[in-house]
Design an enzyme around this catalytic site. Structure first.
Site, short mmCIF file in Angstrom:
data_model
loop_
_atom_site.label_atom_id
_atom_site.label_comp_id
_atom_site.label_asym_id
_atom_site.label_seq_id
_atom_site.Cartn_x
_atom_site.Cartn_y
_atom_site.Cartn_z
N ALA A 10 0.83 -1.21 0.00
CA ALA A 10 0.00 0.00 0.00
C ALA A 10 0.86 1.25 0.00
O ALA A 10 0.53 2.25 0.63
CB ALA A 10 -0.93 -0.01 1.21
N ARG A 16 -3.96 7.38 -10.20
CA ARG A 16 -5.21 7.42 -10.96
C ARG A 16 -6.43 7.78 -10.12
O ARG A 16 -7.50 8.05 -10.65
CB ARG A 16 -5.42 6.06 -11.65
CG ARG A 16 -4.41 5.79 -12.77
CD ARG A 16 -4.33 4.32 -13.16
NE ARG A 16 -3.50 3.54 -12.24
CZ ARG A 16 -3.23 2.24 -12.40
NH1 ARG A 16 -3.75 1.57 -13.40
NH2 ARG A 16 -2.47 1.59 -11.52
N SER A 404 -44.90 24.61 28.44
CA SER A 404 -44.50 24.99 27.08
C SER A 404 -43.74 26.29 27.09
O SER A 404 -44.00 27.20 27.90
CB SER A 404 -45.74 25.17 26.22
OG SER A 404 -46.40 23.94 26.10
C1 UD1 Z 1 -0.71 -4.87 -10.37
C2 UD1 Z 1 0.05 -6.00 -11.08
C3 UD1 Z 1 -0.83 -6.59 -12.16
C4 UD1 Z 1 -2.13 -7.09 -11.56
C5 UD1 Z 1 -2.81 -5.98 -10.75
C6 UD1 Z 1 -3.98 -6.57 -9.99
C7 UD1 Z 1 2.46 -5.49 -11.03
C8 UD1 Z 1 3.58 -4.91 -11.78
N1 UD1 Z 1 1.25 -5.46 -11.65
O1 UD1 Z 1 -0.96 -3.86 -11.32
O2 UD1 Z 1 -0.18 -7.65 -12.83
O3 UD1 Z 1 -2.99 -7.53 -12.59
O4 UD1 Z 1 -1.90 -5.39 -9.80
O5 UD1 Z 1 -4.72 -5.59 -9.32
O6 UD1 Z 1 2.62 -5.95 -9.93
N2 UD1 Z 1 2.63 -0.52 -4.63
C9 UD1 Z 1 3.60 -0.32 -3.67
N3 UD1 Z 1 4.80 0.19 -4.03
C10 UD1 Z 1 5.10 0.51 -5.30
C11 UD1 Z 1 4.11 0.29 -6.29
C12 UD1 Z 1 2.89 -0.23 -5.93
O7 UD1 Z 1 3.37 -0.58 -2.49
O8 UD1 Z 1 6.23 0.95 -5.56
C13 UD1 Z 1 1.33 -1.05 -4.20
C14 UD1 Z 1 0.19 -0.10 -4.54
O9 UD1 Z 1 -0.03 0.78 -3.45
C15 UD1 Z 1 -0.98 -1.06 -4.79
C16 UD1 Z 1 -0.29 -2.35 -5.25
O10 UD1 Z 1 1.07 -2.23 -4.92
O11 UD1 Z 1 -1.68 -1.34 -3.59
C17 UD1 Z 1 -0.42 -2.57 -6.76
O12 UD1 Z 1 0.10 -1.43 -7.45
P1 UD1 Z 1 -0.64 -0.80 -8.67
O13 UD1 Z 1 0.16 0.33 -9.17
O14 UD1 Z 1 -2.06 -0.56 -8.36
O15 UD1 Z 1 -0.51 -2.00 -9.74
P2 UD1 Z 1 -1.49 -2.39 -10.93
O16 UD1 Z 1 -1.19 -1.50 -12.10
O17 UD1 Z 1 -2.87 -2.44 -10.46
CA CA Z 2 -3.96 -1.77 -8.62
#
Ligand code: UD1
Ligand code: CA
Length: 449
Positions: A10, A16, A404
């Site tokens: 997280a 986005r 009242s």
């Molecule tokens: C990711 C997966 C994708 C999968 C999808 C499912 C990767 C590269 N991609 O994509 O294959 O289908 O989730 O929902 O893993 N986060 C960190 N540190 C970072 C980057 C992200 O803690 O440096 C956390 C984010 O807060 C988030 C989670 O990792 O909770 C996933 O990151 P996000 O950027 O949402 O990945 P997706 O593009 O959804």
């Molecule tokens: Ca995600």
């Protein structure tokens, strides 16, 4: 499940979402998004949970408190880099590591359980949950070889046109064998966007001849990842419906379910009927056989059995049994209504206790008051509790009859069974049994004489 530790990612910026609030804290059915994931993991019996935080981590820590351990990822260099951050705190540990994303709040404990069971039964090094169908915009695709074995995961933005046709997608939920995982994480390739992907672990594992298993989740809806407000709204809808169905199964009538909004941790007793356009929020608890709504908001309140709340707002209050409120009342924090209290039209109550059987039927304000049993408070009564600097208490003892349009200027005490005449402005304590009226009110005679 002490042989398993869970980590929840997280730390990401949640770009986005276009929000100043960290994504993990966006509320869903009254709880921060990440809490839904944490709760689901807990229900599988995993007691040690680490949350990887980074972007606005202080805010996340303050909001979620000590329900989990925190690991800092100071630079957000991708999901692979995020998992690597826990290798330090977990260096002495060997077992299974369940990895989830904080933005996948609909995941059920049953599905996590099935992943763990499968992981153990197969003895795989990497087990992942995949989805087929359902909403999966932006998800990575699971690539399989000719024999149907998992060969890798390709991110949507890096996929070829034919890979985009692949129906099986990555949910972002995995189980890894540790410490095997750590060695791989330090050797992940860097992608052109400056990130290390956790998904690359799968390709590397396959290349090293390790066994990789992908289990298809039965309900792809559980894996909905929240990346934008569009998905946030979809998840909210799913959670709300789950809560409604749970309550109906438990014996609560929802007369028009889709118009009724109930938060995740709310409890409602059997044979309570909830009418349209009613919200039960926060940590509210409602007893059996209550009638709530239409058009009511009940927040962080406790209601005993047989209460009625009609077209009113009740927040931070406790109502014992058989209390009826409304229409058009505002019951504010710190209010305690004992059994059989009646609060009628257009009444505002704040930080007050009303004793058994007390009635306040029509447009009144009672704040910072201690009201005894069987008191009758007439229409238009006001406790003048604020002198411009401080709030003061009004005490109304058992059996008092407030006429009242009385104004009780606090601090003031009206003794047991006393009467205030219509239009009185009570500025001094009234002795028990006295009848007072006038401006300022004076004792005229005793009740019954
Ligand atoms: C990711 C997966 C994708 C999968 C999808 C499912 C990767 C590269 N991609 O994509 O294959 O289908 O989730 O929902 O893993 N986060 C960190 N540190 C970072 C980057 C992200 O803690 O440096 C956390 C984010 O807060 C988030 C989670 O990792 O909770 C996933 O990151 P996000 O950027 O949402 O990945 P997706 O593009 O959804
Ligand atoms: Ca995600």
């Amino acid at each position: 499940m002490d042989s398993c530790i869970a980590i929840i990612l997280a730390a990401g910026k949640g770009t986005r979402m276009k929000s100043s609030l960290p994504k993990a804290l966006h509320p869903l059915a009254g709880l921060p998004m990440a809490v839904h994931v944490i709760e689901s993991v807990r229900q599988v019996g995993v007691s040690r949970i680490l949350l990887v935080v980074g972007h606005k981590s202080q805010r996340v820590r303050e909001s979620l408190g000590d329900s989990v351990e925190y690991v800092e990822q100071s630079e957000q260099l991708g999901t692979g880099h995020a998992v690597l951050q826990v290798s330090q705190p977990l260096q002495a540990w060997a077992g299974d590591l369940l990895v989830l994303c904080g933005d996948t709040p609909l995941i059920s404990p049953q599905t996590l359980e099935s992943l763990l069971v499968h992981h153990r039964a197969s003895g795989a090094t990497v087990s992942m949950l995949s989805g087929m169908g359902g909403y999966h915009a932006g998800a990575g695709r699971v690539v399989r070889d000719e024999e149907g074995r998992v060969a890798g995961i390709v991110e949507e933005k890096e996929a070829t046109t034919s890979q985009l046709e692949i129906k099986e997608w990555n949910t972002g939920i995995y189980c890894f064998r540790v410490p095997w995982l750590w060695g791989l994480l330090t050797n992940l390739p860097l992608h052109p966007n400056g990130e290390y992907y956790l998904t690359d672990v799968v390709v590397t594992a396959v290349a090293k001849g390790e066994s990789v298993e992908a289990t298809l989740g039965a309900d792809p809806g559980e894996f909905l990842g929240i990346n934008s407000r569009v998905e946030l709204a979809l998840a909210e809808g799913v959670l709300r419906q789950r809560i409604r169905e749970r309550l109906m199964v438990e014996g609560v009538t929802l007369s028009d379910p889709s118009s009724i909004y109930i938060d995740q941790w709310v409890k409602v007793g059997a044979d309570t009927i909830i009418y349209p356009n009613t919200y039960i929020l926060g940590r509210s608890q409602v007893g059996q056989g209550c009638l709530l709504g239409p058009n009511s908001i009940i927040k962080d309140s406790v209601l005993g059995d047989g209460c009625t709340v009609l077209s009113s707002v009740v927040e931070g209050a406790t109502l014992e049994g058989q209390v009826d409120v409304g229409p058009f009342c505002h019951i504010r924090p710190g209010v305690y209504l004992e059994t059989g209290v009646h609060v009628g039209n257009y009444v505002e109550l704040k930080a007050s206790r009303l004793g058994r059987g007390t009635k306040i039927g029509h447009f009144s304000y009672v704040g910072d008051a201690l009201v005894g049993n069987n008191v009758n408070i007439g229409a238009g009564t006001v406790t003048a509790n604020y002198d411009g600097k401080a709030k003061h208490q009004t005490i109304i003892e058992d059996g008092v009859f407030v006429g009242s349009d009385s104004i009780l200027v606090a601090p003031v005490r009206v003794g047991a069974r006393a009467v205030t005449g219509a239009g009185s402005v009570v500025t001094k304590d009234v002795p028990p049994g006295a009848i007072v009226y006038g401006i300022p009110a004076r004792v005229r005679r005793e009740r019954g004489k």
